[in-house]
Design an enzyme around this catalytic site. Sequence first.
Site, short mmCIF file in Angstrom:
data_model
loop_
_atom_site.label_atom_id
_atom_site.label_comp_id
_atom_site.label_asym_id
_atom_site.label_seq_id
_atom_site.Cartn_x
_atom_site.Cartn_y
_atom_site.Cartn_z
N GLU A 65 3.61 22.32 50.70
CA GLU A 65 4.54 21.97 49.63
C GLU A 65 4.03 22.47 48.28
O GLU A 65 4.79 23.04 47.49
CB GLU A 65 4.75 20.45 49.58
CG GLU A 65 5.75 20.04 48.51
CD GLU A 65 5.73 18.56 48.19
OE1 GLU A 65 6.79 18.01 47.91
OE2 GLU A 65 4.62 17.96 48.19
N TYR A 129 10.61 20.64 40.67
CA TYR A 129 9.22 20.93 40.29
C TYR A 129 8.87 22.39 40.03
O TYR A 129 8.60 22.79 38.89
CB TYR A 129 8.26 20.40 41.36
CG TYR A 129 8.34 18.92 41.56
CD1 TYR A 129 7.63 18.04 40.73
CD2 TYR A 129 9.11 18.36 42.58
CE1 TYR A 129 7.70 16.67 40.91
CE2 TYR A 129 9.18 16.99 42.77
CZ TYR A 129 8.47 16.15 41.93
OH TYR A 129 8.55 14.80 42.10
N ARG A 210 5.76 9.15 36.86
CA ARG A 210 6.67 8.14 36.29
C ARG A 210 7.07 7.10 37.33
O ARG A 210 7.38 5.95 37.01
CB ARG A 210 7.93 8.80 35.75
CG ARG A 210 8.77 9.41 36.85
CD ARG A 210 10.17 9.84 36.46
NE ARG A 210 10.82 10.45 37.60
CZ ARG A 210 11.57 9.79 38.48
NH1 ARG A 210 11.80 8.49 38.35
NH2 ARG A 210 12.11 10.43 39.50
N ASP A 213 5.89 5.86 45.01
CA ASP A 213 5.95 5.14 46.28
C ASP A 213 4.52 5.16 46.83
O ASP A 213 4.05 6.17 47.34
CB ASP A 213 6.94 5.88 47.19
CG ASP A 213 6.91 5.42 48.64
OD1 ASP A 213 6.08 4.57 48.99
OD2 ASP A 213 7.73 5.93 49.43
#
Length: 308
Positions: A65, A129, A210, A213
Site C-alpha cells: 500500500e 493519499y 486525525r 481505528d
Amino acid sequence: MSHQHYEQQYLDLMRRIWREGDERRDRTGVGTRSVFGAMLRFDLADGAMPLITTKRVYWKTATREMLWFLTGDTNIRPLVQQGVKIWNEWPHAKYVKATGQDIPVEDFAQRIADDEDFAAKWGDLGPVYGKQWVDWPVYTPTGDGSYARTGSVNQVAEVVESLKANPGSRRHIIEGWNVAELDSMALPPCHKTYQFHVAGDRLNCLLYQRSCDVALGLPFNLWSAALLQRMIAQQVDLEPGELVWTGGDTHLYLNHEHLVEEQLSREPQGHPTFEILRRPASIFDYRIEDFAVHDYTPHGPIKAPVAV
C-alpha cells in the site's frame, strides 16, 4: 533487563480506550469508544520496527500500500492485482449504491482485476493519499475570476531534497489534507500529516492521525510510517531515529470486543528487525522485494469486520 516491550504502550492505549473511552455513534453507524490526543513513541535504532506481535500483522500488505501511495495512483486495480484487499470496500459500496447490483465484494474485486474499463469506471478512489503526496494540484488565477490548474507539487520529492539541503528546517512536511478536494475522496486522509526532524545523524518522524481505528488500522499505520521514515532516511544518508505517533479521535469499534479482549490477554513476544536489501536510485524506486523482516514470531491473526 527491566525494559518494557515496545508494544506495551499500544496495548495500554487499547485498554484505556476500551475501559474509559467516550462511547458514541459515529459516521459508520457501528459506534465507538474514543479518546482524544494519544501519543506513542518508538525508537527505530538497530533495525527495530513498531510491528505488533500480539496478533499477526501482514506487513507486506501495508508495504504494498505504501509503495502504491508513492506512485500517486488512486485506482485500486494495482493493489487488487497484488492481492491487496484493504481498499475494496469503499468503491464496492459506491458501485452497489449506484447500480443497485449487490454483488459480493470478492466478485467486484475480480472484475476490477480482469477488466481495465470496469476498473477505470469503478476502481478509482478520488484524489486520496498518494495523489496529494506526489501530485498536489496548483491553481493560478486566470484574470476572469476563475482558476486554471498550472502544475503540481511533489511533496515527497521536495521533503527528500529539503532534508539534504536544509536539515535544520522546520518545514519537512508531507500533508494529505487538501481541503478543496476532500469531498471527491472516497475517504479523507486519516494519517494526514508527516513531519520529519533531523537530530545529529538521525531522522525522526511525527505522524499526526486525525482519526484512528486502533484495532485494525493502527498496526498498519505504525508500520507504514516507520517504513516511509526508513526509506527516506536511507535516501538522505541518515539513521532512522524516533517515530512519534499522535492521534486525534483515537477509537475502538464496539463490534471489535472479541478482538480487544483476545489481544489484551496476550503477551508481546520477540523483537523483530527490519532490513532494506538495496538502495534504489530514488524514494520512488523501491519494490516489495527490497524489504526483509527477521525474527517475527507473532501470535495468530484476529479477524474483525472493517467499518465502511
